[in-house]
Design an enzyme around this catalytic site. Sequence first.
Site, PDB file in Angstrom:
ATOM      1  N   ASP A 281       0.864  -1.187   0.000  1.00 38.17           N
ATOM      2  CA  ASP A 281       0.000   0.000   0.000  1.00 38.17           C
ATOM      3  C   ASP A 281       0.894   1.228   0.000  1.00 38.17           C
ATOM      4  O   ASP A 281       1.611   1.471   0.952  1.00 38.17           O
ATOM      5  CB  ASP A 281      -0.926  -0.006   1.242  1.00 38.17           C
ATOM      6  N   ARG A 283      -0.117   4.382  -0.379  1.00 38.55           N
ATOM      7  CA  ARG A 283      -0.867   5.629  -0.209  1.00 38.55           C
ATOM      8  C   ARG A 283      -0.328   6.443   0.969  1.00 38.55           C
ATOM      9  O   ARG A 283       0.283   5.914   1.874  1.00 38.55           O
ATOM     10  CB  ARG A 283      -2.351   5.309   0.032  1.00 38.55           C
TER      11      ARG A 283
HETATM   12  N1  LIG Z   1      -2.655  -1.895  -6.637  1.00 42.30           N
HETATM   13  C1  LIG Z   1      -3.962  -2.271  -6.492  1.00 42.30           C
HETATM   14  N2  LIG Z   1      -4.864  -1.335  -6.081  1.00 42.30           N
HETATM   15  C2  LIG Z   1      -6.139  -1.751  -5.936  1.00 42.30           C
HETATM   16  C3  LIG Z   1      -6.585  -3.059  -6.207  1.00 42.30           C
HETATM   17  N3  LIG Z   1      -7.934  -3.116  -5.974  1.00 42.30           N
HETATM   18  C4  LIG Z   1      -8.301  -1.865  -5.546  1.00 42.30           C
HETATM   19  N4  LIG Z   1      -7.218  -1.065  -5.538  1.00 42.30           N
HETATM   20  C5  LIG Z   1      -7.096   0.326  -5.117  1.00 42.30           C
HETATM   21  O1  LIG Z   1      -7.280   0.341  -3.700  1.00 42.30           O
HETATM   22  C6  LIG Z   1      -7.821   1.583  -3.311  1.00 42.30           C
HETATM   23  C7  LIG Z   1      -9.056   1.277  -2.467  1.00 42.30           C
HETATM   24  O2  LIG Z   1      -8.550   0.665  -1.326  1.00 42.30           O
HETATM   25  P1  LIG Z   1      -9.310  -0.562  -0.651  1.00 42.30           P
HETATM   26  O3  LIG Z   1      -8.302  -1.547  -0.213  1.00 42.30           O
HETATM   27  O4  LIG Z   1     -10.447  -0.999  -1.499  1.00 42.30           O
HETATM   28  O5  LIG Z   1      -9.967   0.028   0.611  1.00 42.30           O
HETATM   29  P2  LIG Z   1      -9.182   0.638   1.797  1.00 42.30           P
HETATM   30  O6  LIG Z   1      -9.158   2.070   1.452  1.00 42.30           O
HETATM   31  O7  LIG Z   1      -7.881   0.028   2.061  1.00 42.30           O
HETATM   32  O8  LIG Z   1     -10.093   0.257   3.049  1.00 42.30           O
HETATM   33  P3  LIG Z   1     -11.596   0.706   3.303  1.00 42.30           P
HETATM   34  O9  LIG Z   1     -11.533   2.081   3.884  1.00 42.30           O
HETATM   35  O10 LIG Z   1     -12.129  -0.294   4.283  1.00 42.30           O
HETATM   36  O11 LIG Z   1     -12.312   0.662   1.978  1.00 42.30           O
HETATM   37  C8  LIG Z   1      -8.118   2.325  -4.614  1.00 42.30           C
HETATM   38  O12 LIG Z   1      -7.039   3.218  -4.868  1.00 42.30           O
HETATM   39  C9  LIG Z   1      -8.136   1.238  -5.668  1.00 42.30           C
HETATM   40  O13 LIG Z   1      -7.708   1.718  -6.956  1.00 42.30           O
HETATM   41  C10 LIG Z   1      -5.599  -4.006  -6.631  1.00 42.30           C
HETATM   42  O14 LIG Z   1      -5.891  -5.184  -6.866  1.00 42.30           O
HETATM   43  N5  LIG Z   1      -4.318  -3.564  -6.754  1.00 42.30           N
END
Ligand SMILES: Nc1nc2c(ncn2[C@@H]2O[C@H](COP(=O)(O)OP(=O)(O)OP(=O)(O)O)[C@@H](O)[C@H]2O)c(=O)[nH]1
Length: 349
Positions: A281, A283
Amino acid sequence: MNARAAARALDALARGWDIIVESETGRLALRPVETGGAPLGTGRKLLISAARAITLKLANQKEAARPDAPVLIAVPGALDSARAIAIADPSLDLAQPMKGPFAAQPLPAPQAAEAAMQLARLAGLLPAYHLLDDGEVDFDAPVVTPADVAAYADPAQLRIAARARLPVSASESAEIVAFRSDADFHEHVALIVGTPDDSIPVVRLHSECLTGDVFGSLKCDCGPQLNGALHAMAHARWGILLYLRQEGRGIGLINKLRAYQLQDQGHDTVDANNRLGFPTDARDFAVAAEMLKALRVPAIRLMTNNPEKQAVLASLGVEIAERLPLQIEANPHNARYLVTKRDRTGHQL
Ligand SMILES: Nc1nc2c(ncn2[C@@H]2O[C@H](COP(=O)(O)OP(=O)(O)OP(=O)(O)O)[C@@H](O)[C@H]2O)c(=O)[nH]1
Ligand SMILES: [Zn+2]
């Protein structure tokens, strides 16, 4: 600490132009593999990620501290752009299996190499560079330091740039607020739902997911989460959706699609990111804390299943009065993704 130098370097990388990364331990003249043309000559060197080096079975790369740590390899024989991209891109391994053998080389200017890997991720590119001799590099290549890259990612320079009423299907009384930062060109957005009062708002940090938010992708839970959060806010006294331009958990859309290709080959969402040479992650939730500060919102009821978000926001001084779950019904296309988040990234699902 000059974010503008980093912004110039990112612009150059996106166009396939050279950059020079300079740290106390030395300087590297680099050309991005994904967007730049391969330099002439044989016996070239490539800067790639440790994860990529492990997949390419480099002799002395059995384990890596981090998947995105830099490794320098020597490539025997001629190296054109297609071969360089095949060496860099794991999503091409099934189509072009035979690569190597390669030997890892001593890494000159390790801090500069680390900053270069971060720049590739910030530019949304594969983390891979041609190593250039000083005489080969573009005469006007931007020079950037690790401190410039750190300054670029600093969200403290965020401010409100514009706001307007925006009735949405979940609530007719909503206002959209856009933020600008001196450092980077991402336009992070907040949607304030309902009429702000002195109660603690429901807040959702939603990371941009074009495939989920716009196209209704069944591969993840983003689209239904976005919708569900807005409707929950419409039924609360008021709420704020922070829409963070951090596509692909911070690796960008094109790299996320490469991760999807790896998932189609059997890797889960964590391994796919790592195999590409990125953290699980990438971010930076500090942006969200700055947005809440600019909106003068000290305390929130955070809608998330991700304890990491909650911990980071709390560590940045945001008071979290309550965590509200945001459970989404699984479908056959995202069931494995949701299980992986539960089992490998601590999501409470
Ligand atoms: N690299 C990557 N990014 C993903 C994938 N699936 C979703 N994303 C990204 O993950 C982000 C969303 O994060 P999530 O993991 O769905 O949710 P979270 O923010 O961690 O947790 P919540 O707050 O509970 O939704 C967005 O930027 C999506 O583009 C994947 O398979 N690979
Ligand atoms: Zn998504």
